[in-house]
Design an enzyme around this catalytic site. Structure first.
Site, short mmCIF file in Angstrom:
data_model
loop_
_atom_site.label_atom_id
_atom_site.label_comp_id
_atom_site.label_asym_id
_atom_site.label_seq_id
_atom_site.Cartn_x
_atom_site.Cartn_y
_atom_site.Cartn_z
N PRO A 88 0.92 -1.08 -0.11
CA PRO A 88 0.17 0.06 -0.04
C PRO A 88 0.80 1.16 -0.06
O PRO A 88 0.39 2.37 -0.52
CB PRO A 88 -0.92 -0.11 1.32
N GLU A 116 0.21 -9.11 7.82
CA GLU A 116 0.40 -7.83 8.26
C GLU A 116 1.53 -7.07 7.45
O GLU A 116 1.81 -5.98 7.32
CB GLU A 116 0.74 -7.41 9.81
N ARG A 153 -2.15 -6.12 -21.77
CA ARG A 153 -3.09 -5.43 -22.93
C ARG A 153 -2.34 -4.76 -23.73
O ARG A 153 -2.73 -4.71 -25.16
CB ARG A 153 -4.08 -4.37 -22.15
N ASP A 168 -7.89 2.91 -25.74
CA ASP A 168 -8.86 2.98 -24.83
C ASP A 168 -8.82 4.34 -23.75
O ASP A 168 -7.65 5.02 -23.94
CB ASP A 168 -8.55 1.80 -23.92
C1 4GT Z 1 -3.17 -2.98 -0.57
C2 4GT Z 1 -2.30 -2.95 -1.53
C3 4GT Z 1 -1.41 -3.93 -1.82
C4 4GT Z 1 -2.01 -4.68 0.39
C5 4GT Z 1 -2.61 -2.04 -2.54
C6 4GT Z 1 1.15 -6.89 2.51
C7 4GT Z 1 -0.01 -7.66 3.40
C8 4GT Z 1 0.52 -5.98 1.73
C9 4GT Z 1 -1.18 -7.45 2.76
C10 4GT Z 1 -0.74 -6.60 1.57
N1 4GT Z 1 -2.96 -3.84 0.33
N2 4GT Z 1 -1.24 -4.87 -0.86
N3 4GT Z 1 -0.32 -3.93 -2.57
N4 4GT Z 1 -3.42 -0.96 -2.38
N5 4GT Z 1 -1.90 -5.67 1.21
O1 4GT Z 1 -2.02 -2.03 -3.47
#
Ligand code: 4GT
Length: 264
Positions: A88, A116, A153, A168
């Site tokens: 994330p 986690e 794609r 697109d």
């Molecule tokens: C969201 C994204 C991602 C997760 C995203 C490590 C443990 C990360 C769970 C994983 N959440 N990965 N790539 N928004 N969670 O890209």
């Protein structure tokens, strides 16, 4: 192009690539997809891949040894690959990034986390961190699949002969959203296909579509409107333009104002 997923859940990847366009791309040899499971590189009796976090806190963290052994194995198989960890906190995926990956032709190793997250030290074996948007998921598999799908794609032949990713939404040369599309029937429950699309005048159709693209973009994603386009709509042109073009932008301005899309 080859895509290798380092994942504790290879079945999720295999399932996702066993349908439709991606399935056909693999069958035609246009892309290759494979998986390496860090659990296969555990050395203890219970095949442990995670452990509790130092310093306390909830959940489990992926241990570095099996994951790094898996990444090393992946790099042996694809020595030239870009290694991307899905998390994330990474750079947010944009069509621009997708095209950069596609046009580089470089193979990709996706490192997918779970629980986690990763032990921080694994990032020493990663080239970049990538996120698909500002939300948290249970694993990196779906984000990695999304990146692969978006990149695939652009590989010639993946979408078939008559269609191209470059046309697109988000990839049109003008950077605008896609115009609306219709197919038969002409009248669906009283909703009628616009007349202009049915009378076969290709110049009128092209102008209508361009206007619809601009309107949809003003309506839904005004931040994507290129400043030069806004200038043209307001009647300011950098160079010489034809009468037809001037008339087109004047009409467009009129319609945008009538629909309350231009100011504010
Ligand atoms: C969201 C994204 C991602 C997760 C995203 C490590 C443990 C990360 C769970 C994983 N959440 N990965 N790539 N928004 N969670 O890209």
């Amino acid at each position: 192009m080859r895509f290798l997923f380092v994942t504790l859940f290879p079945e999720q990847i295999e399932q996702a690539v066993s349908h439709s366009i991606i399935k056909r791309a693999i069958a035609n040899g246009l892309i290759q997809v494979s998986c390496i499971n860090p659990r296969d590189f555990t050395t203890d009796r219970h095949h442990t891949v995670d452990d509790t976090p130092f310093g306390g806190g909830v959940g489990m963290v992926l241990k570095p040894e099996p994951l790094v052994t898996a990444i090393r194995k992946a790099k042996e198989q694809l020595p030239e690959a870009r290694v991307i960890a899905l998390c994330p906190g990474g750079r947010t995926l944009k069509q621009e990034i997708v095209e950069e990956y596609a046009h580089s032709g470089q193979d990709i190793i996706f490192v997918c986390g779970h629980y986690e997250g990763f032990d921080e030290r694994i990032f020493n074996w990663v080239d970049e961190k990538l996120s698909i948007g500002d939300y948290v998921l249970t694993g990196g598999e779906l984000p990695a699949l999304i990146v692969m799908d978006a990149v695939a794609r652009f590989i010639p032949g993946v979408l078939g002969k008559l269609t191209s990713a470059e046309e697109d939404s988000f990839s049109a040369a003008d950077g605008l959203l896609e115009y609306p599309q219709y197919t038969r029937p002409v009248d669906f429950e009283g909703l009628v296909v616009p007349e202009v699309l049915r009378n076969g005048n290709h110049a009128h159709i092209a102008a209508w579509r361009k206007k619809q693209s601009v309107k949809a973009t003003y309506r839904l994603r005004p931040e994507l409107i290129p400043p030069e386009l806004e200038q043209a709509i307001l009647g300011h042109f950098p160079g010489k333009v034809s009468k037809t073009e001037k008339r087109f932008y004047a009409e467009l301005r009129q319609e945008l104002e009538e629909e309350g899309l231009l100011h504010g």
